[in-house]
Scaffold this motif. Structure first.
Motif, PDB file in Angstrom:
ATOM      1  N   MET A 143      88.647  31.425   6.283  1.00 28.32           N
ATOM      2  CA  MET A 143      89.527  32.248   7.190  1.00 28.32           C
ATOM      3  C   MET A 143      89.380  33.576   7.406  1.00 28.32           C
ATOM      4  SD  MET A 143      91.036  29.742   8.564  1.00 28.32           S
ATOM      5  CE  MET A 143      89.614  28.605   8.169  1.00 28.32           C
ATOM      6  N   THR A 144      89.291  34.099   8.670  1.00 26.10           N
ATOM      7  CA  THR A 144      88.863  35.481   8.750  1.00 26.10           C
ATOM      8  C   THR A 144      90.398  36.276   9.368  1.00 26.10           C
ATOM      9  OG1 THR A 144      86.886  34.717   9.532  1.00 26.10           O
ATOM     10  CG2 THR A 144      87.383  36.818  10.386  1.00 26.10           C
ATOM     11  N   THR A 145      89.989  37.546   9.127  1.00 23.30           N
ATOM     12  CA  THR A 145      91.111  38.600   9.493  1.00 23.30           C
ATOM     13  C   THR A 145      90.595  39.214  10.718  1.00 23.30           C
ATOM     14  OG1 THR A 145      92.059  38.989   7.330  1.00 23.30           O
ATOM     15  CG2 THR A 145      92.786  40.308   9.077  1.00 23.30           C
ATOM     16  N   ILE A 146      91.272  39.150  12.004  1.00 28.45           N
ATOM     17  CA  ILE A 146      90.842  39.545  13.232  1.00 28.45           C
ATOM     18  C   ILE A 146      91.734  40.510  13.734  1.00 28.45           C
ATOM     19  CG2 ILE A 146      89.916  39.149  15.204  1.00 28.45           C
ATOM     20  CD1 ILE A 146      90.408  36.120  13.455  1.00 28.45           C
ATOM     21  N   GLY A 147      91.291  41.878  14.028  1.00 28.87           N
ATOM     22  CA  GLY A 147      92.105  42.670  14.743  1.00 28.87           C
ATOM     23  C   GLY A 147      91.953  42.836  16.175  1.00 28.87           C
ATOM     24  N   ILE A 148      93.143  42.616  16.926  1.00 28.65           N
ATOM     25  CA  ILE A 148      93.126  42.768  18.452  1.00 28.65           C
ATOM     26  C   ILE A 148      94.092  43.744  18.815  1.00 28.65           C
ATOM     27  CG2 ILE A 148      93.887  41.423  20.341  1.00 28.65           C
ATOM     28  CD1 ILE A 148      93.308  38.577  18.769  1.00 28.65           C
ATOM     29  N   ALA A 149      93.227  44.495  19.766  1.00 30.54           N
ATOM     30  CA  ALA A 149      93.888  45.781  20.368  1.00 30.54           C
ATOM     31  C   ALA A 149      94.226  45.246  21.776  1.00 30.54           C
ATOM     32  CB  ALA A 149      92.954  46.818  20.291  1.00 30.54           C
ATOM     33  N   GLY A 150      95.239  45.179  22.072  1.00 26.72           N
ATOM     34  CA  GLY A 150      95.824  44.808  23.259  1.00 26.72           C
ATOM     35  C   GLY A 150      97.038  43.545  23.515  1.00 26.72           C
ATOM     36  N   ALA A 151      98.428  43.845  23.639  1.00 30.70           N
ATOM     37  CA  ALA A 151      99.231  42.880  23.521  1.00 30.70           C
ATOM     38  C   ALA A 151      99.745  42.344  24.927  1.00 30.70           C
ATOM     39  CB  ALA A 151     100.248  43.320  22.779  1.00 30.70           C
ATOM     40  N   GLY A 152      98.740  42.321  25.799  1.00 32.86           N
ATOM     41  CA  GLY A 152      98.928  41.615  27.022  1.00 32.86           C
ATOM     42  C   GLY A 152      98.679  40.139  27.248  1.00 32.86           C
ATOM     43  N   THR A 153      98.434  39.495  28.255  1.00 32.30           N
ATOM     44  CA  THR A 153      98.410  37.923  28.208  1.00 32.30           C
ATOM     45  C   THR A 153      97.249  37.581  27.344  1.00 32.30           C
ATOM     46  OG1 THR A 153      99.308  37.960  30.256  1.00 32.30           O
ATOM     47  CG2 THR A 153      98.163  36.019  29.640  1.00 32.30           C
ATOM     48  N   MET A 154      95.782  38.369  27.470  1.00 34.58           N
ATOM     49  CA  MET A 154      94.695  37.749  26.815  1.00 34.58           C
ATOM     50  C   MET A 154      94.783  38.127  25.438  1.00 34.58           C
ATOM     51  SD  MET A 154      92.386  36.405  29.109  1.00 34.58           S
ATOM     52  CE  MET A 154      90.791  36.402  28.378  1.00 34.58           C
ATOM     53  N   GLY A 155      95.246  39.333  24.944  1.00 34.96           N
ATOM     54  CA  GLY A 155      95.197  39.759  23.560  1.00 34.96           C
ATOM     55  C   GLY A 155      96.330  38.594  23.031  1.00 34.96           C
ATOM     56  N   THR A 156      97.436  38.499  23.409  1.00 34.55           N
ATOM     57  CA  THR A 156      98.583  37.863  22.823  1.00 34.55           C
ATOM     58  C   THR A 156      97.820  36.372  22.666  1.00 34.55           C
ATOM     59  OG1 THR A 156     100.015  39.356  23.360  1.00 34.55           O
ATOM     60  CG2 THR A 156     100.754  37.066  22.739  1.00 34.55           C
ATOM     61  N   SER A 157      97.515  35.809  23.873  1.00 34.96           N
ATOM     62  CA  SER A 157      97.202  34.155  23.658  1.00 34.96           C
ATOM     63  C   SER A 157      96.001  34.090  22.700  1.00 34.96           C
ATOM     64  CB  SER A 157      96.780  34.066  25.173  1.00 34.96           C
ATOM     65  OG  SER A 157      97.760  34.100  26.226  1.00 34.96           O
ATOM     66  N   ILE A 158      94.908  34.922  22.770  1.00 38.32           N
ATOM     67  CA  ILE A 158      93.808  34.718  21.804  1.00 38.32           C
ATOM     68  C   ILE A 158      94.571  34.743  20.301  1.00 38.32           C
ATOM     69  CG2 ILE A 158      91.639  35.748  20.756  1.00 38.32           C
ATOM     70  CD1 ILE A 158      91.193  36.744  23.811  1.00 38.32           C
ATOM     71  N   ALA A 159      95.257  35.781  20.275  1.00 35.52           N
ATOM     72  CA  ALA A 159      95.778  35.726  18.731  1.00 35.52           C
ATOM     73  C   ALA A 159      96.564  34.558  18.470  1.00 35.52           C
ATOM     74  CB  ALA A 159      96.821  37.067  18.839  1.00 35.52           C
ATOM     75  N   ARG A 160      97.523  34.304  19.330  1.00 31.39           N
ATOM     76  CA  ARG A 160      98.033  32.786  19.045  1.00 31.39           C
ATOM     77  C   ARG A 160      97.204  31.583  18.790  1.00 31.39           C
ATOM     78  NH1 ARG A 160      99.794  29.541  23.079  1.00 31.39           N
ATOM     79  NH2 ARG A 160      99.895  31.109  24.490  1.00 31.39           N
ATOM     80  N   HIS A 161      96.179  31.364  19.479  1.00 32.77           N
ATOM     81  CA  HIS A 161      95.249  30.196  19.289  1.00 32.77           C
ATOM     82  C   HIS A 161      94.545  30.554  18.163  1.00 32.77           C
ATOM     83  CE1 HIS A 161      96.551  28.622  23.214  1.00 32.77           C
ATOM     84  NE2 HIS A 161      96.087  29.776  23.938  1.00 32.77           N
ATOM     85  N   LEU A 162      93.983  31.875  17.721  1.00 34.34           N
ATOM     86  CA  LEU A 162      93.315  31.869  16.549  1.00 34.34           C
ATOM     87  C   LEU A 162      94.238  31.640  15.272  1.00 34.34           C
ATOM     88  CD1 LEU A 162      90.643  34.534  17.599  1.00 34.34           C
ATOM     89  CD2 LEU A 162      90.399  32.164  17.577  1.00 34.34           C
ATOM     90  N   ALA A 163      95.445  32.113  15.233  1.00 33.83           N
ATOM     91  CA  ALA A 163      96.280  31.937  14.332  1.00 33.83           C
ATOM     92  C   ALA A 163      96.594  30.643  13.981  1.00 33.83           C
ATOM     93  CB  ALA A 163      97.482  32.662  14.661  1.00 33.83           C
ATOM     94  N   GLY A 164      96.736  29.791  15.079  1.00 32.76           N
ATOM     95  CA  GLY A 164      96.918  28.293  15.220  1.00 32.76           C
ATOM     96  C   GLY A 164      95.785  27.571  14.405  1.00 32.76           C
ATOM     97  N   ALA A 165      94.398  28.206  14.529  1.00 34.60           N
ATOM     98  CA  ALA A 165      93.560  27.566  13.663  1.00 34.60           C
ATOM     99  C   ALA A 165      93.257  28.146  12.147  1.00 34.60           C
ATOM    100  CB  ALA A 165      92.207  28.172  14.410  1.00 34.60           C
ATOM    101  N   GLY A 166      94.151  29.052  11.709  1.00 31.99           N
ATOM    102  CA  GLY A 166      94.425  29.428  10.394  1.00 31.99           C
ATOM    103  C   GLY A 166      93.891  30.810  10.288  1.00 31.99           C
ATOM    104  N   HIS A 167      93.608  31.620  11.151  1.00 27.83           N
ATOM    105  CA  HIS A 167      93.053  33.052  10.833  1.00 27.83           C
ATOM    106  C   HIS A 167      94.157  33.892  10.979  1.00 27.83           C
ATOM    107  CE1 HIS A 167      89.030  31.595  11.299  1.00 27.83           C
ATOM    108  NE2 HIS A 167      89.321  31.015  12.491  1.00 27.83           N
TER     109      HIS A 167
END
Length: 212
Positions: free
Chosen positions: A1-25
């Motif tokens: 599993m990987t730790t990913i830093g995402i800068a930006g809490a708009g629709t794109m940033g939050t959605s990508i965060a949620r989906h990648l977290a759902g994959a275990g990251h």
């Protein structure tokens, strides 16, 4: 599993965060408005933590979920922390019409990121999926989302494709970073078609066949 830093809490940033977290990251979600970031992280899953941008830049991979040229500006600001790391560029340099690009066809937002910040390993991904569809995680609940992944760094590209495994996304190897020019134009063309057929931002690009 990987730790990913995402800068930006708009629709794109939050959605990508949620989906990648759902994959275990593990996701470090950041932004300048910490109250907004904390609220977004709270909706994105247990593996998503609200941090400042400097901490997000220290993650294994970094994804600036910002408009171009803010991506370049932010990467320059944190160039020391990002040196040698994979930076996932999702930006589209759209013009004021949203159906054209502000950059010449001889370059792309991803390539400008390479030119603007020494030592980072840029991978283009996620830019052809509009915000509402990204948030939903599929098209109309049935069609899995294709993410086209392009880079001149073969190892970095494979790491990002592997990152998508087990998520709602199907990674498609899109070749060299020069193909980011086409991928960014695809987004603008999708918006043009979407406007013509009154679809809002409810569209997606799918590469067939289903099995690659």
């Amino acid at each position: 599993m990987t730790t990913i830093g995402i800068a930006g809490a708009g629709t794109m940033g939050t959605s990508i965060a949620r989906h990648l977290a759902g994959a275990g990251h593990d996701i470090l979600l950041a932004g300048r408005d910490m109250e907004k970031v904390k609220a977004a992280a709270a909706t994105a899953g247990e593996r998503v933590r609200a941090v400042d941008v400097a901490e997000a830049a220290d993650a294994e991979m970094f994804l600036p979920a910002l408009w171009y040229p803010g991506t370049v500006d932010l990467a320059r600001e944190h160039a020391a922390a990002l040196a040698g790391k994979i930076v996932i560029d999702i930006a589209n340099p759209l013009d004021e019409t949203f159906t054209g690009l502000s950059l010449a066809p001889t370059t792309s937002a991803a390539e400008e990121l390479v030119r603007g910040v020494d030592g980072i390993r840029v991978v283009k991904a996620f830019n052809t999926v509009p915000g509402p569809v990204m948030s939903a995680g599929s098209f109309k609940g049935t069609t899995p989302l294709d993410v086209f992944v392009a880079s001149d760094d073969a190892e970095a590209k494979q790491q990002v494709l592997a990152l998508l495994g087990g998520s709602v996304f199907r990674g498609v190897d899109a070749g060299s970073l020069a193909n980011a020019r086409l991928l960014e134009r695809m987004c603008a063309f999708g918006i043009e078609l979407s406007q013509r057929y009154d679809l809002g931002f409810e569209f997606a690009f799918k590469f067939l066949p289903e099995q690659l």
